[in-house]
Design a protein around this motif. Structure first.
Motif, PDB file in Angstrom:
ATOM      1  N   GLN A 190     -69.288  18.024 -59.378  1.00  0.00           N
ATOM      2  CA  GLN A 190     -68.886  19.169 -58.557  1.00  0.00           C
ATOM      3  C   GLN A 190     -69.532  20.465 -59.059  1.00  0.00           C
ATOM      4  O   GLN A 190     -69.970  21.294 -58.261  1.00  0.00           O
ATOM      5  N   THR A 200     -71.994  20.388 -48.764  1.00  0.00           N
ATOM      6  CA  THR A 200     -70.615  20.841 -48.525  1.00  0.00           C
ATOM      7  C   THR A 200     -69.841  19.872 -47.622  1.00  0.00           C
ATOM      8  O   THR A 200     -68.721  20.153 -47.222  1.00  0.00           O
ATOM      9  N   SER A 201     -70.444  18.724 -47.323  1.00  0.00           N
ATOM     10  CA  SER A 201     -69.746  17.740 -46.484  1.00  0.00           C
ATOM     11  C   SER A 201     -68.739  16.965 -47.336  1.00  0.00           C
ATOM     12  O   SER A 201     -68.746  17.065 -48.573  1.00  0.00           O
ATOM     13  N   SER A 202     -67.905  16.163 -46.690  1.00  0.00           N
ATOM     14  CA  SER A 202     -66.891  15.421 -47.451  1.00  0.00           C
ATOM     15  C   SER A 202     -67.519  14.250 -48.220  1.00  0.00           C
ATOM     16  O   SER A 202     -66.912  13.721 -49.144  1.00  0.00           O
ATOM     17  N   SER A 203     -68.727  13.822 -47.864  1.00  0.00           N
ATOM     18  CA  SER A 203     -69.397  12.751 -48.637  1.00  0.00           C
ATOM     19  C   SER A 203     -70.835  13.170 -48.933  1.00  0.00           C
ATOM     20  O   SER A 203     -71.776  12.768 -48.252  1.00  0.00           O
TER      21      SER A 203
END
Ligand SMILES: Cc1cc2nc3c(=O)[nH]c(=O)nc-3n(C[C@H](O)[C@H](O)[C@H](O)COP(=O)(O)OP(=O)(O)OC[C@H]3O[C@@H](n4cnc5c(N)ncnc54)[C@H](O)[C@@H]3O)c2cc1C
Length: 311
Positions: free
Chosen positions: A48, A166-169
Motif C-alpha cells: 500500500q 486506485t481500483s479495488s484490485s
C-alpha cells in the motif's frame, strides 16, 4: 510547493520513520559506485505504501524510478530528480511444492540459495547475478545458457496509472507467456510495469548437485569477470553473431581508460570503476567503444545497462 515539502506533508510518518529521505547519494545504491543525489529516496515497507507513492508521483507528474539492487545502472553525476523507490524491503520467499515465490526485493543469490536448500533446481545460472528478483524479471536476466524466462511461472505487477492503482484490485497477474520475454527484454519494460513478486517453477535435485553446479559457475565468473571492481556487468547487449568482448578487444581497447573509467582488462565487455570514476567518464568510454566497434566492424553496440539522469 517544493517536492520536499509536499512529500513531508503527504507522508509524515514515512519520513519520520526514515523510510523517505532527501538528497541520498545514489553511488551507495548501485554496483558501479557512481551517481549523484536522489532528490527523494523511498523504501516502502508495504504494497500500500508503494501504491500511495506511485499515486502521489503520477498525480503530481513527478518522475519516479524503481530501484532494485542497482546492478545494471549508470546514474548521472548530477543525480536523479523526482522520487527513487527502492524495493529492498520486499524480501519474502516461500515454497509450495515445486514452486518458489519471491518478492521483488529478494536478492537472486538468496533466492538461489533458498532453492538449493529446498532441493529445487533450475536457478543455478542466476546465483552469481548480483541483482534483485524484480530487476531480473524486468531484464530477463540470464547467464551460462539459462534465463529467467526458462523458470518463471507467473508474476504480480502494478500498472502505473491512476485508474488501476486506485481500483479495488490493483494487482495485475501475468502468466509466463504474457511477460513476452526475449534477450534482456520483457513486457515489464514495454509497459513500465512495477514488479511485485514472481513464482518460479523448478525441479527436484539433490542439494549437493545443485551446490556443485552453482560453485562451478561462480568459479567461472571469478575467472573471467572483474568481480573485485565496481561495474554494472556487461555494458552492451550481445550483438547477434558476435561476442562483445572480442569485438572490443579486437579494436585494441582492452584496458582503454578515461579518468577512472576503463574497459576491463579481464573482460572487455565490462567497464570498471577504478576508483572515483564519474558517470561522464563511463559514458565517454561507452561512446568511444561504440564508435570504434562500428568503425572497425560495422556493428552497433546497444547498451544493456540503464543510463539514468542528465548526462
Ligand atoms: C558483476 C556483475 C555481473 C553481472 N552479470 C550478469 C549476468 O550474468 N547476466 C545478466 O543478465 N545480468 C548481469 N548483470 C547485470 C544485473 O545484475 C542484472 O541486469 C540484474 O537483473 C539487475 O537487477 P537489479 O535488481 O540490480 O536491477 P536495477 O539495476 O536496480 O534496475 C535495472 C532495471 O530494472 C528495473 N527494476 C528493478 N526492479 C524493478 C521492479 N521491482 N519493478 C520494475 N522494474 C524494476 C529498474 O527500474 C531498471 O530499469 C551483472 C551485473 C554485475 C555488476
Amino acid at each position: 510547493m517544493q517536492l520536499r515539502d509536499s512529500i513531508l506533508a503527504s507522508f509524515p510518518h514515512l519520513c519520520e520513520a526514515g523510510q523517505i529521505r532527501f538528497g541520498v547519494p545514489m553511488k551507495d545504491y548501485c554496483s558501479f559506485k557512481i551517481g549523484g543525489l536522489a532528490e527523494v529516496f523511498c523504501v516502502p515497507q508495504t504494497q500500500q505504501h508503494l501504491i500511495d507513492l506511485l499515486v502521489f508521483c503520477i498525480n503530481g507528474n513527478i518522475p519516479y524510478f524503481i530501484l532494485g539492487k542497482g546492478s545494471n545502472l549508470l546514474i548521472s553525476d548530477k543525480g536523479l530528480s523526482g522520487v527513487v523507490i527502492a524495493t529492498s524491503a520486499f524480501t519474502k520467499i516461500t515454497r509450495d511444492e515445486d514452486y518458489i515465490s519471491a518478492f521483488s526485493g529478494v536478492l537472486l543469490k538468496d533466492l538461489c540459495d533458498f532453492a538449493m536448500e529446498q532441493g529445487l533446481s533450475g536457478l543455478e545460472f542466476a546465483h552469481g547475478i548480483p541483482g534483485s528478483v524484480g530487476g531480473a524479471v524486468f531484464m530477463n536476466a540470464g547467464a551460462y545458457g539459462g534465463e529467467i524466462k526458462d523458470v518463471l511461472y507467473c508474476s504480480k505487477c502494478l500498472v502505473p496509472n491512476l485508474e488501476s492503482l486506485t481500483s479495488s484490485s490493483p494487482v495485475l497477474h501475468l502468466k509466463a507467456e504474457e511477460h513476452k520475454f526475449s534477450y534482456r527484454h520483457s513486457a515489464l519494460q514495454e509497459r513500465s510495469l512495477i514488479h511485485l513478486s514472481s513464482v518460479f517453477h523448478l525441479h527436484h535435485d539433490t542439494t549437493d548437485a545443485i551446490k556443485q553446479r552453482m560453485d562451478m559457475l561462480e568459479a567461472q565468473r571469478w575467472e573471467k569477470q572483474p568481480m573485485n571492481l565496481p561495474s554494472a556487468g556487461s555494458v552492451f547487449k550481445r550483438p547477434e553473431g558476435y561476442f562483445t568482448g572480442k569485438l572490443v578487444d579486437d579494436c585494441g581497447l582492452r584496458g582503454f581508460r578515461i579518468g577512472d573509467a576503463a574497459v576491463s582488462d579481464k573482460h572487455c565487455g565490462f567497464i570498471v570503476n577504478l576508483g572515483s570514476a564519474s558517470a561522464k567518464e563511463v559514458l565517454q568510454v561507452i561512446r568511444y567503444v561504440q564508435k570504434s566497434v562500428f568503425d572497425h566492424f560495422g556493428v552497433c553496440l546497444e547498451t544493456e545497462i540503464r543510463i539514468l539522469g542528465e548526462p
